[in-house]
Design a protein around this motif. Sequence first.
Motif, PDB file in Angstrom:
ATOM      1  N   TRP A   1       0.775  -1.085   0.097  1.00 27.34           N
ATOM      2  CA  TRP A   1       0.008   0.261   0.293  1.00 27.34           C
ATOM      3  C   TRP A   1       0.872   1.733   0.419  1.00 27.34           C
ATOM      4  O   TRP A   1       1.796   1.230   0.656  1.00 27.34           O
ATOM      5  N   ASP A   2       0.332   2.644  -0.967  1.00 22.40           N
ATOM      6  CA  ASP A   2       1.086   3.328  -0.610  1.00 22.40           C
ATOM      7  C   ASP A   2       1.520   4.663   0.323  1.00 22.40           C
ATOM      8  O   ASP A   2       0.335   4.234   0.863  1.00 22.40           O
ATOM      9  N   ALA A   3       2.422   4.171   0.369  1.00 17.14           N
ATOM     10  CA  ALA A   3       2.676   6.064   1.743  1.00 17.14           C
ATOM     11  C   ALA A   3       1.750   5.406   3.116  1.00 17.14           C
ATOM     12  O   ALA A   3       1.208   6.289   3.751  1.00 17.14           O
ATOM     13  N   LEU A   4       1.082   4.379   3.489  1.00 16.96           N
ATOM     14  CA  LEU A   4       1.006   3.524   4.418  1.00 16.96           C
ATOM     15  C   LEU A   4       1.250   4.143   5.801  1.00 16.96           C
ATOM     16  O   LEU A   4       0.718   4.696   6.979  1.00 16.96           O
ATOM     17  N   GLY A   5       2.968   4.071   6.348  1.00 14.63           N
ATOM     18  CA  GLY A   5       2.828   4.459   7.226  1.00 14.63           C
ATOM     19  C   GLY A   5       4.028   3.146   8.553  1.00 14.63           C
ATOM     20  O   GLY A   5       4.225   2.235   7.556  1.00 14.63           O
ATOM     21  N   PHE A   6       3.843   3.703   9.356  1.00 11.04           N
ATOM     22  CA  PHE A   6       4.201   2.609  10.349  1.00 11.04           C
ATOM     23  C   PHE A   6       3.211   1.705  11.056  1.00 11.04           C
ATOM     24  O   PHE A   6       2.271   1.525  10.823  1.00 11.04           O
ATOM     25  N   THR A   7       3.944   0.405  11.056  1.00 10.86           N
ATOM     26  CA  THR A   7       3.512  -0.608  11.001  1.00 10.86           C
ATOM     27  C   THR A   7       2.635  -0.320  12.708  1.00 10.86           C
ATOM     28  O   THR A   7       1.394  -1.545  12.930  1.00 10.86           O
TER      29      THR A   7
END
Length: 599
Positions: A416-422
């Motif tokens: 997923w593009d630019a999803l961020g922090f796990t």
Amino acid sequence: MTTLERPTAGTAGGTAIDPILASVLQRRVDAIAKEMATMLMRSSRSPIFNEIGDLVTVLFDKHGRTLAQAEFAAIIAFGAQPPLEYIIDYFGDDIAEGDVILHNDVYTGGNQNADTGVYLPIFHEGELVGWAAAKGHMADIGGMTIGGYNPSATEIWQEALRIPPVKIMAGGVLRKDVWDFVGANIRIDFVMEDIKSMVGACTVGSRRLVELLGRYGRGTFDAHMDYILDSSEKQVRAEIGRWPDGVYHGESWMISDGLDPTRRYEVACDITVSGDEVTFDFSRTDDQAPGITNMPPASAMGAVRIAFLMLVAAGGINIPTNDGLFRPVHTVFRPGSLLNPHFPAATIFGNQMCDEVVDAIMSALADALPDRVTAGWNKFICTALNGTDPRTEQPFVTLTVFQRNGPGAMKGTDGWDALGFTGTAGQMRSPDPEMFELSSPHFLEYHEYLPDSAGAGQWRGGLGTRSAWRCYGDSEIGVTIGESVESEGGAPGAGLFGGGPSGMNRMTVEYPDGTTHEWGSKELVELPSGSVVRSVSGGGAGYGDPLLRPADLVADEVRNELLSAEQARIRYGVVVDAATRTLDAEATAQLRNTRKGGQ
């Protein structure tokens, strides 16, 4: 009925079970938790709450078992239950209707001192029937630095005011002495207003649950909740039972502990799958760090649960997030290790180590569960900024979580593009750019996808981002919170089964005098008015042979300027005319055939 077992009649505690009613009640408690979160976000003062959503709201039964949660920040959501266990034991029978309890202490069940929780016991017809909780990241909660992040901290008292369980309201009456004591240790006035909003959210949850009990009756509600929790457990046991038995090993690395940017720490996981149960044992993880990069066990357990839910969801199964879901899941964190430090170690960075925990788990299970794991994520980085806003002459704190990195790909799906922090599982929001500028003294110059940042593969990693903002606060200080910084020699996330590695992060400060500074992953710097911060957050790693990616998909990304024609040729063996951005199918076939050795 997608979230419960196939409907079957039965009894629980002598009460006849209606599977349809069970489904209705399960969705109703979910809706209550979400309503609590909506109320909290809309009534709070801090942009960390109302813009970013760095919070969670939860409903528990009287024993502290999770019934439902609204997990905007999953690492906090799974960190809300351990404090309640301690609270129930701590107060015993000294709990009354109208009590409200405040807590943040990581050495009595908390996941991060900045993540402060409000717990409200719920009574129905004079009996304790459940608990409502709201927990979120406070703009300030005391300590040596506004906002709590200081890489030079070496003990818990330097990071925050420790709040073991304490009643801020007793029998519906505010304890003014306790309230004033907490407020006296917090620099930003609106934090106390946010606590009021949390109390309000819990009050809404209590009212809604009491209404539900009034409609269906206590016995019916409890019996059906037991049925729902048991159904979740049965589903997840059946899911684990499909995993191959064995012992699997995985590792990840954290670079820099805030005191020494060259230090490397191993987060190691041994996973045992046996029948319908799974154990995540982190005993081989390195000893605790001298500074802030230690992870309390509540936070570490939350990270394990996030990875576990990723694996379960990849199987296409939708299971309610409640206590039953995790009954077959066991965790081991060695005392004195990075994931279970001895008191009084500093721990403010702990939540961010979710990246390493998830990475270790995914690498361990790559061969056993190739259809479910993700390739390596680019590890998250953002900044905590604080100072004085010259427009109001008031202190400010903000988190730049619009710095979005890319997750790894998995079989059949691009990252997923630019999803961020796990640790937020993609649910915590980026602040609106205008609100970022209105609520703190900054001007956002740009924030956009980073071309060529996705790790190559048959399924590529998610794209990262690049951002820049100008600072004009007085006495402004920034602290980086993250990993995988290029200047420190950070390690990229690994690709799987021929996929390319993840990207790296880079943070550069351009000072008004023309000098620059390469900002480390856990470093405090002064930001004079006029400084510009330029951030590059890398993309995730790829999955599978890049030469198997459909050429038309590669060409589409070149046309959309997500991938350069040069990198399309280098990474994927796809020839796209740089001027017209059209695919040259014949040249592509020849190049790929050559790359494959003419086979």
